[in-house]
Design an enzyme around this catalytic site. Sequence first.
Site, PDB file in Angstrom:
ATOM      1  CB  SER A 287     -20.014 -48.712-114.445  1.00 36.47           C
ATOM      2  OG  SER A 287     -18.845 -49.185-115.050  1.00 36.47           O
ATOM      3  CE  LYS A 404     -15.995 -36.352-119.283  1.00 40.68           C
ATOM      4  NZ  LYS A 404     -16.387 -36.664-117.908  1.00 40.68           N
TER       5      LYS A 404
END
Length: 604
Positions: A287, A404
């Site tokens: 992506s 994250k």
Amino acid sequence: MIVYDVISVIAASFLAVLIRYDFKMGEVMPEFLVAIRNYLGINILLTLLIFYFFRLYHSLWAFAGETELQNLVMACLVASVVTGIGINFFKVSTKAVPDSYYFTYFFFLLMCVFASRFSYRFLRSRKHKMQNRKNSISVMIIGAGDAGNTIIKEIVSSNFSTMVIRCIIDDDRNKWGRFIQGIKVVGGREKIIESADLYGIDEIFLAIPSASPTQIREILEICKETNCKLRSLPGLYQLVNGEVNVSKLRDVEVEDLLGREPIRVDLDSILGYVQNKVVLVTGGGGSIGSELCRQVATHKPKQLILFDIYENSAYDIQQELKEKYPELNLVVLIGSVRNTNRINSVFEKYHPDIVYHAAAHKHVPLMEDSPNEAVKNNVFGTWKTAMAAAQNNTKKFVMISTDKAVNPTNIMGASKRICEMIVQTFNRHYDTEFVAVRFGNVLGSNGSVIPLFKKQIAAGGPVTVTHPDIIRYFMTIPEAVSLVLQAGAYAKGGEIFVLDMGEPVKILDLAKNLIRLSGYKVDEDIKIVFTGLRPGEKLYEELLMKEEGLQDTDNKLIHIGRPIELDERKFFVQLKNLEEASKNECNDIRPMIQEIVPTYHYKR
């Protein structure tokens, strides 16, 4: 049609003189009737020839339009002129017809021929619309401007549309109570909910392509209370280009409800450092990687190298770039960043000036079940790619990181934090400018929650949300990539760039909005089920560790985190042990990762 036209000529010939005497046959002068009767045979023959010449027997009258109408009028006009000339030329009577005859003959002939051609289309259209109305979709149009008018015109004129426009909404008070093609403008946005209930609206079309994202969000906040399906026109440029039609309507996306202006970056001034450079994108089929390739391709790189392990996605972006940029010097290579010899051979052959390292395993739950693979691919894939870049005099190395990595609670985030540490450490020892760019979730990316929700809604539900309070930062893929490119331009080496993701969004709200925007009622038509936090998942993600501090750049949406000091000698020893453990498929590699990343916490 020929038989009908013969009858039309006869009828028009006698009606044209009868109307002169108020249709009183006894008062008509006999010589007028003689003139018409004597010329009638020639008149019919010439008229049929003229009609044939103007293609009145060639057209598909079920789809007749402006061209056919023009041909019909011209054919009747020419036929009328020829009739007038013929009656006088052949001297078929001592007294010709009245002067008014020529005009009235044209009028009656035109009406008869028009009725024969267009009555079929009209009756056929009415038949289809009556059939379609049995299962019709009631539509509300928001926007009484040019775009709204075009959409209304197309729906109203379509034989096959099952849509029936019931009302129009517009905030312009001057338009209230007025009609567009027979449909009333009932009021402003305050009338949306009331009118949706009153008219039994099934779908709402947002036809205001010039509205700002804030205005759209405000209107959609009202619309979603109606439980109607929403559609929207994509943008003003399609209206300018005359491309507005029903096919351009798209379903309203959740991005429309984020309620902020799209992030715009002056890439032309920034991507000068890409022009005439050899650029390598690892994970180029993913992506983020594929969007990096698209945006780099627009700025004339000397060569663009796309590197990915998955051949299908690499093939897709290869075909897209070939079609859009035929002059682009594009090289597509299949391989893994975990393969030392393969990645070294690529660098030795092509000597890239700039590397965007987007190759990584990113799915949190999957990496919790396969932690050794996350370490092999993310940590040592980054190590090997960075080492190849350093040894081959690459100028810039930009690693794509994640929020994250901050106080990680999962293997994926912890592995990306180690990647950031590798990048910062390499920057101290090599001439290559090593940097990392950290951002949150991107809408529409592989593994994003939005495509999952759409599939669940299409299947009739339920929509699964892990926790009612879970929140995430969101940005579109093009926005994130444009900021990554700009951060690369700012890079001096050693920085961790942090992208401003705006305000966080509750995943539960996203799910509810998407259900409503799809035309369903939450917990009635589509239920929401809470499944519990997945392994390694947090309620919220942070973008900065407390130790890092924060510096601004010229772009207010890009910040720089201060590098954290670490014992490099100890770090390299730990990495060596980690590599051996991952290769040997260690049963629990998490304690070793926690030694390297003290802020990593996990459930034992």
